[in-house]
Design a protein around this motif. Structure first.
Motif, mmCIF file in Angstrom:
data_model
loop_
_atom_site.group_PDB
_atom_site.id
_atom_site.type_symbol
_atom_site.label_atom_id
_atom_site.label_comp_id
_atom_site.label_asym_id
_atom_site.label_seq_id
_atom_site.Cartn_x
_atom_site.Cartn_y
_atom_site.Cartn_z
ATOM 1 N N MET A 1 0.822 -1.212 0.000
ATOM 2 C CA MET A 1 0.000 0.000 0.000
ATOM 3 C C MET A 1 0.855 1.262 0.000
ATOM 4 O O MET A 1 0.343 2.354 -0.289
ATOM 5 N N ALA A 2 2.110 1.149 0.341
ATOM 6 C CA ALA A 2 3.061 2.265 0.295
ATOM 7 C C ALA A 2 4.458 1.674 0.282
ATOM 8 O O ALA A 2 4.660 0.498 0.605
ATOM 9 N N HIS A 3 5.418 2.500 -0.101
ATOM 10 C CA HIS A 3 6.805 2.032 -0.117
ATOM 11 C C HIS A 3 7.230 1.659 1.296
ATOM 12 O O HIS A 3 6.932 2.383 2.265
ATOM 13 N N PRO A 4 7.916 0.514 1.470
ATOM 14 C CA PRO A 4 8.306 0.101 2.823
ATOM 15 C C PRO A 4 9.215 1.096 3.522
ATOM 16 O O PRO A 4 9.310 1.091 4.750
ATOM 17 N N ASN A 5 9.903 1.971 2.768
ATOM 18 C CA ASN A 5 10.769 2.983 3.362
ATOM 19 C C ASN A 5 10.053 4.316 3.577
ATOM 20 O O ASN A 5 10.701 5.351 3.768
ATOM 21 N N THR A 6 8.723 4.290 3.580
ATOM 22 C CA THR A 6 7.951 5.497 3.832
ATOM 23 C C THR A 6 8.361 6.132 5.163
ATOM 24 O O THR A 6 8.527 5.438 6.173
ATOM 25 N N ASP A 7 8.534 7.444 5.151
ATOM 26 C CA ASP A 7 8.935 8.188 6.353
ATOM 27 C C ASP A 7 7.682 8.446 7.195
ATOM 28 O O ASP A 7 6.981 9.442 7.002
ATOM 29 N N THR A 8 7.408 7.560 8.114
ATOM 30 C CA THR A 8 6.178 7.689 8.899
ATOM 31 C C THR A 8 6.213 8.913 9.815
ATOM 32 O O THR A 8 5.170 9.531 10.059
ATOM 33 N N ALA A 9 7.393 9.286 10.311
ATOM 34 C CA ALA A 9 7.488 10.474 11.163
ATOM 35 C C ALA A 9 7.073 11.725 10.390
ATOM 36 O O ALA A 9 6.373 12.598 10.925
ATOM 37 N N ALA A 10 7.498 11.814 9.125
ATOM 38 C CA ALA A 10 7.124 12.963 8.303
ATOM 39 C C ALA A 10 5.624 12.995 8.055
ATOM 40 O O ALA A 10 5.000 14.069 8.033
ATOM 41 N N LEU A 11 5.024 11.828 7.864
ATOM 42 C CA LEU A 11 3.580 11.780 7.664
ATOM 43 C C LEU A 11 2.830 12.258 8.907
ATOM 44 O O LEU A 11 1.858 13.018 8.811
ATOM 45 N N HIS A 12 3.274 11.806 10.070
ATOM 46 C CA HIS A 12 2.647 12.263 11.310
ATOM 47 C C HIS A 12 2.815 13.769 11.477
ATOM 48 O O HIS A 12 1.864 14.473 11.868
ATOM 49 N N ALA A 13 4.008 14.278 11.182
ATOM 50 C CA ALA A 13 4.276 15.705 11.339
ATOM 51 C C ALA A 13 3.402 16.550 10.415
ATOM 52 O O ALA A 13 3.010 17.669 10.772
ATOM 53 N N ALA A 14 3.079 16.006 9.236
ATOM 54 C CA ALA A 14 2.258 16.736 8.271
ATOM 55 C C ALA A 14 0.761 16.563 8.507
ATOM 56 O O ALA A 14 -0.043 17.140 7.782
ATOM 57 N N ASP A 15 0.380 15.777 9.518
ATOM 58 C CA ASP A 15 -1.030 15.443 9.753
ATOM 59 C C ASP A 15 -1.627 14.858 8.469
ATOM 60 O O ASP A 15 -2.724 15.214 8.043
ATOM 61 N N ALA A 16 -0.875 13.926 7.853
ATOM 62 C CA ALA A 16 -1.260 13.364 6.561
ATOM 63 C C ALA A 16 -2.473 12.453 6.698
ATOM 64 O O ALA A 16 -2.662 11.775 7.719
ATOM 65 N N MET A 17 -3.275 12.405 5.640
ATOM 66 C CA MET A 17 -4.460 11.562 5.615
ATOM 67 C C MET A 17 -4.119 10.090 5.436
ATOM 68 O O MET A 17 -4.989 9.226 5.570
ATOM 69 N N THR A 18 -2.863 9.798 5.121
ATOM 70 C CA THR A 18 -2.437 8.419 4.898
ATOM 71 C C THR A 18 -2.065 7.708 6.195
ATOM 72 O O THR A 18 -1.575 6.583 6.159
ATOM 73 N N VAL A 19 -2.326 8.346 7.325
ATOM 74 C CA VAL A 19 -1.972 7.795 8.636
ATOM 75 C C VAL A 19 -3.196 7.801 9.540
ATOM 76 O O VAL A 19 -4.013 8.725 9.496
ATOM 77 N N LEU A 20 -3.311 6.762 10.368
ATOM 78 C CA LEU A 20 -4.264 6.742 11.464
ATOM 79 C C LEU A 20 -3.543 6.321 12.741
ATOM 80 O O LEU A 20 -2.535 5.612 12.682
ATOM 81 N N PRO A 21 -4.056 6.734 13.895
ATOM 82 C CA PRO A 21 -3.451 6.272 15.152
ATOM 83 C C PRO A 21 -3.576 4.762 15.289
ATOM 84 O O PRO A 21 -4.519 4.147 14.775
ATOM 85 N N ASP A 22 -2.637 4.154 16.011
ATOM 86 C CA ASP A 22 -2.726 2.710 16.194
ATOM 87 C C ASP A 22 -3.686 2.327 17.316
ATOM 88 O O ASP A 22 -4.018 1.153 17.467
ATOM 89 N N ASP A 23 -4.148 3.294 18.083
ATOM 90 C CA ASP A 23 -5.176 3.029 19.091
ATOM 91 C C ASP A 23 -6.544 3.001 18.417
ATOM 92 O O ASP A 23 -6.953 4.006 17.815
ATOM 93 N N PRO A 24 -7.266 1.891 18.459
ATOM 94 C CA PRO A 24 -8.535 1.792 17.735
ATOM 95 C C PRO A 24 -9.550 2.867 18.116
ATOM 96 O O PRO A 24 -10.261 3.381 17.242
ATOM 97 N N ALA A 25 -9.636 3.228 19.388
ATOM 98 C CA ALA A 25 -10.601 4.245 19.795
ATOM 99 C C ALA A 25 -10.267 5.600 19.171
ATOM 100 O O ALA A 25 -11.150 6.300 18.658
ATOM 101 N N ALA A 26 -8.976 5.971 19.205
ATOM 102 C CA ALA A 26 -8.564 7.230 18.589
ATOM 103 C C ALA A 26 -8.757 7.190 17.079
ATOM 104 O O ALA A 26 -9.154 8.181 16.454
ATOM 105 N N ALA A 27 -8.481 6.033 16.476
ATOM 106 C CA ALA A 27 -8.674 5.888 15.033
ATOM 107 C C ALA A 27 -10.150 6.040 14.664
ATOM 108 O O ALA A 27 -10.485 6.663 13.650
ATOM 109 N N ALA A 28 -11.041 5.471 15.468
ATOM 110 C CA ALA A 28 -12.481 5.585 15.191
ATOM 111 C C ALA A 28 -12.920 7.043 15.217
ATOM 112 O O ALA A 28 -13.712 7.490 14.366
ATOM 113 N N GLU A 29 -12.430 7.803 16.173
ATOM 114 C CA GLU A 29 -12.772 9.228 16.239
ATOM 115 C C GLU A 29 -12.267 9.966 15.004
ATOM 116 O O GLU A 29 -12.965 10.815 14.439
#
Length: 268
Positions: A206-234
């Protein structure tokens, strides 16, 4: 119009068949609507027979996520899609796009030195959908999902697609809202969001394995969800309310972890 939530899983066949089928059954039992296969030739069984196998063993909808248009002639993709629609009794959804990053090298490696430019690939998508509609005839409508980003691709999707997903990386939320605005106001297209990163883990195919996940979090990217299911549902509910996404696609490795979200939100 607010569409009800539905959820899909991209589940490449990267293990032995019994193990993969067990995973597929668990996905079906968890309330997901759709089992999706990526289009990576020769890295796994072909999407067509694999999806037909899933549809014969479960009540899941099935789909491609997504066909790369330059890999096959338009008529061949349309024939396979129509055949799957028939064999699954209408449970097949044809996802299609112009090809993932690096598709040019892949085409050359497979003996196709004449790599069509992006505008030609969009023409291939248009011709594929036209051929599919001709094969379907007046009594069948195989849903089409288009993966888009640029203005020409978005315009074509508005014309021929039933579902639209954006080819996203680290684009900020405001830019994604802008991309979705015209589709949302039209009111007749389903907006899908593929989420390849959960927490700091990247889903296979679904994405390159070397994707910079920290950069995605910093950008508030739509390609990321929290790993906590309750937070992800919100966050999922927020993304439907603010942007219009109602169809969410996860990687298979996250399917069981997010099953409670699916049980809570699917169909709501």
């Amino acid at each position: 119009m607010t569409r009800p939530f539905r959820f899909g899983v991209v589940a490449p066949l990267r293990s032995d068949l019994p193990t993969w089928l067990d995973r597929v059954r668990r996905i079906a039992d968890s309330g997901y609507s759709t089992l999706l296969m990526p289009d990576f030739p020769q890295m796994q069984p072909a999407p067509g027979p694999t999806l037909a196998t899933v549809a014969a063993r479960t009540d899941l909808r099935v789909g491609t996520w997504v066909y790369a248009s330059p890999l096959r002639p338009a008529w061949l993709t349309a024939w396979e899609a129509h055949s799957l629609s028939l064999l699954t009794d209408g449970r097949f959804e044809m996802g299609i796009g112009t090809g993932r990053p690096g598709i040019e090298d892949e085409l050359r490696d497979k003996g196709m030195p004449e790599v069509p430019p992006p505008y030609e690939r969009l023409k291939q998508i248009r011709e594929t959908v036209r051929a599919l509609r001709e094969l379907d005839g007046p009594d069948r409508h195989t849903p089409v999902a288009m993966a888009v980003l640029g203005p020409k691709a978005r315009a074509l999707a508005a014309e021929v697609a039933d579902t639209v997903t954006f080819v996203l990386g680290d684009q900020p939320r405001a830019e994604v809202e802008r991309l979705a605005h015209d589709f949302r106001t039209a009111g007749n297209l389903e907006l899908a969001l593929a989420v390849p990163v959960i927490g700091d883990t990247v889903a296979s195919h679904m994405a390159h394995p070397n994707t910079d996940t920290a950069a995605l979090h910093a950008a508030d990217a739509m390609t990321v969800l929290p790993d906590d299911p309750a937070a992800a549902a919100e966050e999922i509910q927020r993304r439907r309310e603010e942007i219009g996404f109602s169809y969410f696609i996860f990687g298979a490795d996250f399917a069981e972890r997010f099953a409670p979200i699916v049980a809570k939100l699917a169909g709501q």
